[in-house]
Design a protein around this motif. Structure first.
Motif, short mmCIF file in Angstrom:
data_model
loop_
_atom_site.label_atom_id
_atom_site.label_comp_id
_atom_site.label_asym_id
_atom_site.label_seq_id
_atom_site.Cartn_x
_atom_site.Cartn_y
_atom_site.Cartn_z
N PRO A 67 -16.78 -64.76 -19.89
CA PRO A 67 -15.84 -63.90 -20.63
C PRO A 67 -15.82 -62.47 -20.11
O PRO A 67 -14.77 -61.84 -20.05
CB PRO A 67 -16.36 -63.94 -22.07
N ILE A 68 -16.97 -61.98 -19.68
CA ILE A 68 -17.06 -60.62 -19.16
C ILE A 68 -16.30 -60.50 -17.84
O ILE A 68 -15.53 -59.55 -17.64
CB ILE A 68 -18.54 -60.21 -18.96
N LEU A 69 -16.49 -61.47 -16.96
CA LEU A 69 -15.80 -61.44 -15.67
C LEU A 69 -14.28 -61.58 -15.84
O LEU A 69 -13.51 -60.91 -15.15
CB LEU A 69 -16.33 -62.55 -14.76
N GLY A 80 -1.06 -60.68 -13.67
CA GLY A 80 -1.13 -61.58 -14.82
C GLY A 80 -2.56 -61.87 -15.19
O GLY A 80 -3.41 -62.02 -14.31
N PRO A 81 -2.81 -61.96 -16.46
CA PRO A 81 -4.19 -62.17 -16.91
C PRO A 81 -4.66 -63.61 -16.76
O PRO A 81 -3.86 -64.53 -16.79
CB PRO A 81 -4.13 -61.77 -18.39
N LEU A 82 -5.95 -63.74 -16.60
CA LEU A 82 -6.57 -65.05 -16.65
C LEU A 82 -6.79 -65.41 -18.11
O LEU A 82 -7.14 -64.55 -18.91
CB LEU A 82 -7.92 -65.03 -15.93
N LEU A 87 -17.39 -72.14 -18.36
CA LEU A 87 -17.84 -72.76 -17.12
C LEU A 87 -17.37 -74.21 -17.06
O LEU A 87 -16.89 -74.68 -16.03
CB LEU A 87 -19.37 -72.69 -17.02
N HIS A 88 -17.44 -74.92 -18.17
CA HIS A 88 -17.03 -76.33 -18.22
C HIS A 88 -15.55 -76.50 -17.87
O HIS A 88 -15.14 -77.55 -17.37
CB HIS A 88 -17.33 -76.92 -19.59
#
Length: 145
Positions: A67-69, A80-82, A87-88
């Motif tokens: 979430p931080i990355l 555009g945002p991710l 991880l899954h």
């Protein structure tokens, strides 16, 4: 990964040469870390990714920065945002990419460790349906020629 899979069997997954090189480079860096730490090194040689002391890393160590990355990326990226991801979710991206690229379902199922391709078909039916639509276009183009 330590231990067996859910089915209790080993799984061998093929990787490309670039990924192999990344793992080799990581192993070299780890050897340097081991020399720096000296006798305090606590790890066995079976893990490629370890703590600075050579111990296996906990899966949360890899998952928690996601979430931080993503937030950092979204603050800097104008294209555009991710979306939120875990991880899954990389497993799902990997699977979807392979299916859309035309890799046979039984091959994808084996990579995922699904005992039966019908599991893969059920979970990824939406991906396969979209691929079927493009297959109709491919067929229509082929009979025009």
């Amino acid at each position: 990964m330590e231990g067996s899979t859910k089915s209790g069997q080993k799984r061998i997954i093929s990787i490309d040469e670039q990924t192999t090189q990344v793992l080799r480079n990581q192993r070299k860096m780890q050897a340097g870390d081991k020399l720096k730490v000296g006798p305090e090194w606590r790890g066995a040689s079976t893990y490629v990714f370890t703590t600075g002391w050579g111990e296996p890393i906990h899966p949360d160590t890899v998952s928690s920065p996601f979430p931080i990355l993503i937030k950092r990326h979204n603050e800097r990226e104008a294209q555009g945002p991710l979306p939120h991801a875990r991880l899954h979710d990389l497993r799902h991206i990997h699977t979807t990419t392979l299916l859309l690229a035309g890799v046979p379902v039984h091959v994808v199922a084996a990579r995922l460790g699904h005992a039966d391709p019908s599991i893969t078909l059920r979970v990824y039916a939406h991906v396969i349906r979209s691929a079927e639509a493009s297959a109709a276009d491919v067929f229509a183009q082929a009979i025009k020629e």
